[in-house]
Design a protein around this motif. Structure first.
Motif, PDB file in Angstrom:
ATOM      1  N   LYS A  57      25.300  10.972  -3.257  1.00 33.18           N
ATOM      2  CA  LYS A  57      24.653   9.657  -2.752  1.00 33.18           C
ATOM      3  C   LYS A  57      25.702   8.974  -1.903  1.00 33.18           C
ATOM      4  N   ARG A  58      26.752   9.097  -2.407  1.00 33.31           N
ATOM      5  CA  ARG A  58      28.080   8.385  -1.556  1.00 33.31           C
ATOM      6  C   ARG A  58      28.045   9.134  -0.216  1.00 33.31           C
ATOM      7  N   GLU A  59      28.009  10.296  -0.221  1.00 35.92           N
ATOM      8  CA  GLU A  59      28.312  11.160   1.043  1.00 35.92           C
ATOM      9  C   GLU A  59      27.000  10.873   1.867  1.00 35.92           C
ATOM     10  N   ARG A  60      25.720  10.876   1.312  1.00 41.75           N
ATOM     11  CA  ARG A  60      24.609  10.604   2.329  1.00 41.75           C
ATOM     12  C   ARG A  60      24.610   9.058   2.848  1.00 41.75           C
ATOM     13  N   MET A  61      25.054   8.113   1.941  1.00 39.67           N
ATOM     14  CA  MET A  61      24.856   6.813   2.630  1.00 39.67           C
ATOM     15  C   MET A  61      26.146   6.437   3.408  1.00 39.67           C
ATOM     16  N   THR A  62      27.310   7.247   3.124  1.00 36.57           N
ATOM     17  CA  THR A  62      28.289   7.129   4.146  1.00 36.57           C
ATOM     18  C   THR A  62      28.011   7.714   5.579  1.00 36.57           C
ATOM     19  N   ALA A  63      27.247   8.900   5.594  1.00 36.91           N
ATOM     20  CA  ALA A  63      26.979   9.528   6.681  1.00 36.91           C
ATOM     21  C   ALA A  63      26.172   8.490   7.339  1.00 36.91           C
ATOM     22  N   PHE A  64      24.988   7.874   6.929  1.00 34.11           N
ATOM     23  CA  PHE A  64      23.909   7.176   7.325  1.00 34.11           C
ATOM     24  C   PHE A  64      24.856   5.720   8.182  1.00 34.11           C
ATOM     25  N   LEU A  65      25.696   5.096   7.113  1.00 35.77           N
ATOM     26  CA  LEU A  65      26.302   3.875   7.825  1.00 35.77           C
ATOM     27  C   LEU A  65      27.416   4.592   9.221  1.00 35.77           C
ATOM     28  N   GLU A  66      27.903   5.569   9.057  1.00 37.43           N
ATOM     29  CA  GLU A  66      28.743   6.211  10.064  1.00 37.43           C
ATOM     30  C   GLU A  66      27.681   6.337  11.452  1.00 37.43           C
ATOM     31  N   ARG A  67      26.509   7.074  11.094  1.00 31.13           N
ATOM     32  CA  ARG A  67      25.578   6.989  12.393  1.00 31.13           C
ATOM     33  C   ARG A  67      25.056   5.700  12.777  1.00 31.13           C
ATOM     34  N   ARG A  68      25.011   4.651  12.175  1.00 26.22           N
ATOM     35  CA  ARG A  68      24.395   3.379  12.474  1.00 26.22           C
ATOM     36  C   ARG A  68      25.507   2.629  13.378  1.00 26.22           C
ATOM     37  N   LYS A  69      26.832   3.041  13.158  1.00 29.54           N
ATOM     38  CA  LYS A  69      28.040   2.450  13.977  1.00 29.54           C
ATOM     39  C   LYS A  69      27.872   3.070  15.558  1.00 29.54           C
ATOM     40  N   ARG A  70      27.351   4.175  15.598  1.00 23.61           N
ATOM     41  CA  ARG A  70      27.389   4.887  16.912  1.00 23.61           C
ATOM     42  C   ARG A  70      26.627   3.933  18.080  1.00 23.61           C
TER      43      ARG A  70
END
Length: 249
Positions: free
Chosen positions: A236-249
């Motif tokens: 859960k944390r890994e997937r949500m962290t990856a989502f937040l990082e993609r949104r920053k780009r």
């Protein structure tokens, strides 16, 4: 190779999915006892090693129904055994999603097998229906309870009591099929659905199917318990962290 020699179900296995093809061309893929046995064997495999299942039929037909030559001679004890009923229930209860890729006829028991899937897609040639009452029996392998959940009680009653066959466009409008494709593109569309499912977290997908299949009285408790388990996983944390990082780009 005749139907007596060839296996009634051909199975192709991949890492995240299995494709099972009904293959009895001389009977237009009618579901006989050997087919039921093969479906049970496949369920044993997928219960132990959960993967997405794509169900389809060979030769431009999903399944023309139960094998009438066998069905004609069955008596009350056979009815109470629920030969097709239990096999289709097991398909419906598989841990991972089941996709029915329905080309051509899916009638009687063939329609009920399609109803057991989580997602049904078809072609312009798809024909779905339950003509059982015209044969002196009822659709007892899932239609009377699964079909109302899919299309609503009134439409289910119309279909089952008249025995009429839905053409593809009407099946799509009723929600019995979720999309239509050219016959040559049907399996590609089924695999595209499987790709989207496989890209998600496997346990979250399994838990979502469990929640979808749960009776009304089980909600919301079952949803919250399943969610609680998912909240504790590192995925859960890994997937949500990856989502937040993609949104920053």
């Amino acid at each position: 190779m005749t139907d007596d020699i060839r296996p009634p179900l051909t199975v192709e296995r991949g890492g995240d999915r299995v494709v099972a093809t009904l293959d009895r061309p001389h009977t237009r893929n009618a579901i006989d006892l050997a087919t039921v046995d093969a479906l049970h064997a496949l369920c044993v495999e997928l219960e132990q090693e959960p993967r997405i299942l794509i169900l389809t039929g060979a030769g431009g037909v999903f399944a023309s129904g139960a094998d009438i030559a066998q069905l004609r001679d069955r008596r009350a004890p056979d009815a109470r055994q629920g030969i097709n009923t239990h096999a289709f229930a097991r398909i419906a209860a598989l841990p991972m999603p089941v996709i029915a890729a329905v080309d051509g006829f899916a009638l009687g028991g063939g329609a009920e097998l399609a109803y057991a899937a989580d997602i049904r897609i078809g072609t312009s040639r798809t024909r779905l229906g339950n003509p059982e009452t015209g044969l002196g029996i009822l659709a007892a392998a899932g239609a009377s309870w699964r079909l109302p959940q899919i299309v609503g009680p009134a439409r289910a009653a119309e279909l089952l009591l008249t025995g009429r066959i839905l053409e593809a466009d009407e099946a799509l409008a009723w929600g019995l099929l979720s999309s239509l494709h050219d016959p040559g593109d049907l399996m590609s569309a089924a695999h595209a659905l499987a790709d989207r499912i496989a890209a998600n977290d496997a346990l979250a997908t399994r838990h979502t199917k469990t929640a979808l299949r749960a009776p009304l009285e089980a909600h919301p408790h079952i949803d919250l318990e399943l969610q609680a388990e998912l909240f504790e996983r590192p995925e859960k944390r890994e997937r949500m962290t990856a989502f937040l990082e993609r949104r920053k780009r």
